[in-house]
Enzyme design. Sequence first.
Site, PDB file in Angstrom:
ATOM      1  N   GLU A   9       0.837  -1.202   0.000  1.00 52.73           N
ATOM      2  CA  GLU A   9       0.000   0.000   0.000  1.00 52.73           C
ATOM      3  C   GLU A   9       0.868   1.246   0.000  1.00 52.73           C
ATOM      4  O   GLU A   9       2.094   1.170   0.240  1.00 52.73           O
ATOM      5  CB  GLU A   9      -0.950   0.001   1.203  1.00 52.73           C
ATOM      6  CG  GLU A   9      -2.001  -1.082   1.102  1.00 52.73           C
ATOM      7  CD  GLU A   9      -3.097  -0.970   2.143  1.00 52.73           C
ATOM      8  OE1 GLU A   9      -2.940  -0.208   3.108  1.00 52.73           O
ATOM      9  OE2 GLU A   9      -4.118  -1.660   1.982  1.00 52.73           O
TER      10      GLU A   9
ATOM     11  N   HIS B   4      -8.992  10.171   2.011  1.00 56.44           N
ATOM     12  CA  HIS B   4      -8.542   9.082   1.145  1.00 56.44           C
ATOM     13  C   HIS B   4      -8.669   9.545  -0.292  1.00 56.44           C
ATOM     14  O   HIS B   4      -9.708  10.077  -0.684  1.00 56.44           O
ATOM     15  CB  HIS B   4      -9.361   7.805   1.372  1.00 56.44           C
ATOM     16  CG  HIS B   4      -8.667   6.593   0.842  1.00 56.44           C
ATOM     17  ND1 HIS B   4      -8.535   6.341  -0.499  1.00 56.44           N
ATOM     18  CD2 HIS B   4      -8.025   5.584   1.480  1.00 56.44           C
ATOM     19  CE1 HIS B   4      -7.849   5.214  -0.651  1.00 56.44           C
ATOM     20  NE2 HIS B   4      -7.537   4.734   0.538  1.00 56.44           N
TER      21      HIS B   4
ATOM     22  N   ARG C 290      -0.794   9.162   1.215  1.00 54.86           N
ATOM     23  CA  ARG C 290      -2.157   9.601   0.891  1.00 54.86           C
ATOM     24  C   ARG C 290      -2.326  11.104   0.737  1.00 54.86           C
ATOM     25  O   ARG C 290      -3.062  11.573  -0.126  1.00 54.86           O
ATOM     26  CB  ARG C 290      -3.105   9.127   1.985  1.00 54.86           C
ATOM     27  CG  ARG C 290      -3.369   7.698   1.845  1.00 54.86           C
ATOM     28  CD  ARG C 290      -4.289   7.188   2.878  1.00 54.86           C
ATOM     29  NE  ARG C 290      -4.412   5.763   2.621  1.00 54.86           N
ATOM     30  CZ  ARG C 290      -5.003   4.905   3.420  1.00 54.86           C
ATOM     31  NH1 ARG C 290      -5.530   5.332   4.534  1.00 54.86           N
ATOM     32  NH2 ARG C 290      -5.074   3.648   3.110  1.00 54.86           N
TER      33      ARG C 290
ATOM     34  N   HIS D 124     -11.513  10.225   5.592  1.00 51.95           N
ATOM     35  CA  HIS D 124     -11.301   8.784   5.803  1.00 51.95           C
ATOM     36  C   HIS D 124     -10.826   8.438   7.207  1.00 51.95           C
ATOM     37  O   HIS D 124     -11.310   7.479   7.804  1.00 51.95           O
ATOM     38  CB  HIS D 124     -10.278   8.308   4.782  1.00 51.95           C
ATOM     39  CG  HIS D 124     -10.009   6.835   4.836  1.00 51.95           C
ATOM     40  ND1 HIS D 124     -11.010   5.893   4.781  1.00 51.95           N
ATOM     41  CD2 HIS D 124      -8.848   6.127   4.926  1.00 51.95           C
ATOM     42  CE1 HIS D 124     -10.482   4.672   4.843  1.00 51.95           C
ATOM     43  NE2 HIS D 124      -9.178   4.786   4.947  1.00 51.95           N
TER      44      HIS D 124
ATOM     45  N   ARG E 189      -1.400   9.361   8.711  1.00 56.36           N
ATOM     46  CA  ARG E 189      -1.313   7.921   8.987  1.00 56.36           C
ATOM     47  C   ARG E 189      -0.745   7.165   7.793  1.00 56.36           C
ATOM     48  O   ARG E 189      -1.142   7.390   6.652  1.00 56.36           O
ATOM     49  CB  ARG E 189      -2.717   7.397   9.269  1.00 56.36           C
ATOM     50  CG  ARG E 189      -2.808   5.900   9.349  1.00 56.36           C
ATOM     51  CD  ARG E 189      -4.241   5.466   9.485  1.00 56.36           C
ATOM     52  NE  ARG E 189      -4.952   5.642   8.241  1.00 56.36           N
ATOM     53  CZ  ARG E 189      -5.727   4.717   7.685  1.00 56.36           C
ATOM     54  NH1 ARG E 189      -5.885   3.553   8.280  1.00 56.36           N
ATOM     55  NH2 ARG E 189      -6.376   4.946   6.566  1.00 56.36           N
TER      56      ARG E 189
HETATM   57  C1  LIG Z   1     -13.923   1.950   4.598  1.00 53.47           C
HETATM   58  C2  LIG Z   1     -12.731   1.914   5.528  1.00 53.47           C
HETATM   59  C3  LIG Z   1     -11.626   1.143   5.191  1.00 53.47           C
HETATM   60  C4  LIG Z   1     -10.519   1.099   6.047  1.00 53.47           C
HETATM   61  N1  LIG Z   1      -9.462   0.289   5.723  1.00 53.47           N
HETATM   62  C5  LIG Z   1      -8.438   0.165   6.596  1.00 53.47           C
HETATM   63  C6  LIG Z   1      -7.389  -0.763   6.360  1.00 53.47           C
HETATM   64  O1  LIG Z   1      -7.391  -1.501   5.387  1.00 53.47           O
HETATM   65  N2  LIG Z   1      -6.390  -0.823   7.275  1.00 53.47           N
HETATM   66  C7  LIG Z   1      -6.347  -0.030   8.387  1.00 53.47           C
HETATM   67  O2  LIG Z   1      -5.398  -0.119   9.168  1.00 53.47           O
HETATM   68  N3  LIG Z   1      -7.339   0.841   8.634  1.00 53.47           N
HETATM   69  C8  LIG Z   1      -8.383   0.938   7.783  1.00 53.47           C
HETATM   70  N4  LIG Z   1      -9.396   1.813   8.069  1.00 53.47           N
HETATM   71  C9  LIG Z   1      -9.382   2.520   9.340  1.00 53.47           C
HETATM   72  C10 LIG Z   1      -9.685   1.522  10.449  1.00 53.47           C
HETATM   73  O3  LIG Z   1     -10.707   0.661  10.021  1.00 53.47           O
HETATM   74  C11 LIG Z   1     -10.098   2.224  11.725  1.00 53.47           C
HETATM   75  O4  LIG Z   1      -9.190   3.225  12.058  1.00 53.47           O
HETATM   76  C12 LIG Z   1     -10.173   1.229  12.880  1.00 53.47           C
HETATM   77  O5  LIG Z   1     -10.944   0.120  12.508  1.00 53.47           O
HETATM   78  C13 LIG Z   1     -10.735   1.907  14.095  1.00 53.47           C
HETATM   79  O6  LIG Z   1     -11.055   0.931  15.044  1.00 53.47           O
HETATM   80  P1  LIG Z   1     -11.724   1.411  16.389  1.00 53.47           P
HETATM   81  O7  LIG Z   1     -11.944   0.172  17.180  1.00 53.47           O
HETATM   82  O8  LIG Z   1     -10.918   2.490  16.979  1.00 53.47           O
HETATM   83  O9  LIG Z   1     -13.105   2.067  15.953  1.00 53.47           O
HETATM   84  P2  LIG Z   1     -14.332   1.503  15.118  1.00 53.47           P
HETATM   85  O10 LIG Z   1     -14.080   0.187  14.511  1.00 53.47           O
HETATM   86  O11 LIG Z   1     -14.766   2.592  14.206  1.00 53.47           O
HETATM   87  O12 LIG Z   1     -15.451   1.277  16.232  1.00 53.47           O
HETATM   88  C14 LIG Z   1     -16.034   2.373  16.894  1.00 53.47           C
HETATM   89  C15 LIG Z   1     -17.125   1.864  17.793  1.00 53.47           C
HETATM   90  O13 LIG Z   1     -17.548   2.891  18.665  1.00 53.47           O
HETATM   91  C16 LIG Z   1     -18.969   2.897  18.734  1.00 53.47           C
HETATM   92  N5  LIG Z   1     -19.390   4.221  19.156  1.00 53.47           N
HETATM   93  C17 LIG Z   1     -19.050   5.422  18.641  1.00 53.47           C
HETATM   94  N6  LIG Z   1     -19.617   6.407  19.365  1.00 53.47           N
HETATM   95  C18 LIG Z   1     -20.333   5.812  20.348  1.00 53.47           C
HETATM   96  C19 LIG Z   1     -21.159   6.285  21.398  1.00 53.47           C
HETATM   97  N7  LIG Z   1     -21.368   7.589  21.617  1.00 53.47           N
HETATM   98  N8  LIG Z   1     -21.757   5.384  22.207  1.00 53.47           N
HETATM   99  C20 LIG Z   1     -21.599   4.044  22.014  1.00 53.47           C
HETATM  100  N9  LIG Z   1     -20.815   3.545  21.035  1.00 53.47           N
HETATM  101  C21 LIG Z   1     -20.198   4.420  20.215  1.00 53.47           C
HETATM  102  C22 LIG Z   1     -19.401   2.475  17.350  1.00 53.47           C
HETATM  103  O14 LIG Z   1     -20.716   2.030  17.377  1.00 53.47           O
HETATM  104  C23 LIG Z   1     -18.371   1.388  17.079  1.00 53.47           C
HETATM  105  O15 LIG Z   1     -18.797   0.196  17.684  1.00 53.47           O
HETATM  106  C24 LIG Z   1     -10.511   1.863   7.223  1.00 53.47           C
HETATM  107  C25 LIG Z   1     -11.615   2.646   7.555  1.00 53.47           C
HETATM  108  C26 LIG Z   1     -12.725   2.663   6.724  1.00 53.47           C
HETATM  109  C27 LIG Z   1     -13.893   3.497   7.094  1.00 53.47           C
END
Ligand SMILES: Cc1cc2nc3c(=O)[nH]c(=O)nc-3n(C[C@H](O)[C@H](O)[C@H](O)COP(=O)(O)OP(=O)(O)OC[C@H]3O[C@@H](n4cnc5c(N)ncnc54)[C@H](O)[C@@H]3O)c2cc1C
Length: 577
Positions: free
Chosen positions: A130, A258, A310, A371, A406
Amino acid sequence: MTDVRLPTRLSVGPATQHAEADVIIVGSGAAGMAAAIRLLDAGRDVIMVTKETLGDGSTAWAQGGLAAVTDPADSLIDHLADTLAAGAGLCEPDQVAELVAAAPAAIERLTELGADFDRAVGGTLALGLEGGHHHRRIVHAGGDASGAEVARSLAAALTGPASSPSGRRRARGRFTLLPGRTAVDVVGSPDGAVRGLRVLDGDGAVGELTADAVVLATGGVGQAWSTTTNPATATGDGLGIALRAGAVIRDPEFVQFHPTVLVVPPAHRLPGDRGVLISEAVRGEGARLVDGRGKLIMDGRHPMADLAPRDVVASAIHAELSESGDDHLYLDGTALGALTWQQHFPSILHLCRERGVDPITEPIPIRPAEHYFCGGVLATLDGITTVPGLYAVGEVASTGVQGANRLASNSLTEAFIAGDRLGRLLAVRDAESEARITLVSAALRHGAGLAEAGHPSSSDDRAPAVVGAGRRGRLVEAVTRGAGVLRDESGLTGLLTELAATPCSERAGAVADVETTNLQAVGALVGTAARLRTESRGCHRRSDHDRPVPAWQRHSCLTLQPDGRLRTAAETAVVAA
Ligand SMILES: Cc1cc2nc3c(=O)[nH]c(=O)nc-3n(C[C@H](O)[C@H](O)[C@H](O)COP(=O)(O)OP(=O)(O)OC[C@H]3O[C@@H](n4cnc5c(N)ncnc54)[C@H](O)[C@@H]3O)c2cc1C
């Protein structure tokens, strides 16, 4: 100081439901689930609050995968160097070193928990390439369904029976999942420590949860922009909650756009479509960015051409579009052939075809979209923040790993590692561990120029105010206009002026009001820090200050004052060159 006044707490009415646990985790993405698994396995009771259902965040949408050195021909030093290069001088090198060193074991741990990563002939991990990486090191699953596999395996490990690798059953803590609940604000004690959380359900009923530790694992902020790859849950709630709890928010101006997000032809737009990500891995396999006449966009702009970091690619596309007045450019992946598309990118192929575009036979119309949020709640890699009892992991946290930009696929790796480490940290609550957490939290406050921990609301006599859901459309338009890929003084001032004039009401009657209020906080944080930073660095680009300025190689730290204004302390926390 800015003139935008943000609420120091949200009023949602009296609680009618109560529950108690050792730890409350807000969010069920990779970070939240990784923490919960460790805690439960250590016998601690966990309440997990999540907006929709288990695993509903960005995690399950991740396409590319997780960056980790697993090939003997690759090296940790190279992963470190690529991360620091993308981070444009604002990474904390020691935090990056910790992440990079922990990444290979994280892949092993995920495999142990049941994640089925793609393998090459012979059984070694199949690795993708990537943008910004000088080596193939992206571990993936199902071709481009990596996040879905991570989310599936973590959810199964979380809700399935506990067993050690040897099969011996362990005593488990109690797991209470509260789906369909939105966290509103922490509950604090007079000593400034967090002691619980207030939540709201879809019917407006309020719950009060009590615990010694509240973990924010709430993900990103994409819904503040009109086009984003993020799910509907990404409204910056964790940022708003932390800000109102007195935490330091660091580097919010660094918002990654992105470069390649499908521009859905209007006739094919599905309900709620805010942008479909076309993973960088597609360019890793040879797809090229072209204009309507087939001219290569990235040639001559960067030594890594289409695989440049990016920010470089997004701003090149933005510049092309501004010059030509066109609505979009194209990502031409027709040379990849049907087999590569079907085997490596089945999800993207499906998502595009569903929207009337066939990437096997035609270039994909694309433009940049919001993104990833590189800034966040100031925290260590094991989640400790400046507020006692409050922890932050994953995308909501600013640990110094992502810097000003990032590196692709470092975020899923970070979310899992940080959640896992925090889970282990909170699993042991002896005097030694407590003392270390207290000390680290104090050190963070010191580094960010804060004298002591304290809730801005503790001395607040203003009526709590919320931005009603009816304002959301205008608010999002203002953020999109003023704080997009390319910013300038007048656009940022316009954004802050509009936010300052946003009418407020007294009480949040529904989840939508809470979200809109948090989106206002996102806009104010990004706008304030972006206006202050008179340079271009990483993914913060300004047309009126188009170069990095050495004196600006330092973090922006913001806190909420008791009067609802943001206090900026950018002069602190200088990063060593
Ligand atoms: C389309 C897409 C593709 C991506 N591809 C990649 C990749 O290939 N590789 C990579 O490293 N990163 C990638 N990313 C980024 C990566 O997915 C995220 O940075 C990472 O998954 C974040 O994980 P997290 O557990 O911090 O949050 P998330 O997985 O976003 O989870 C957040 C959680 O918090 C909950 N939440 C939010 N606010 C509240 C609230 N007030 N009360 C209760 N619950 C709440 C939501 O419901 C959810 O369950 C991508 C992102 C997207 C959108």
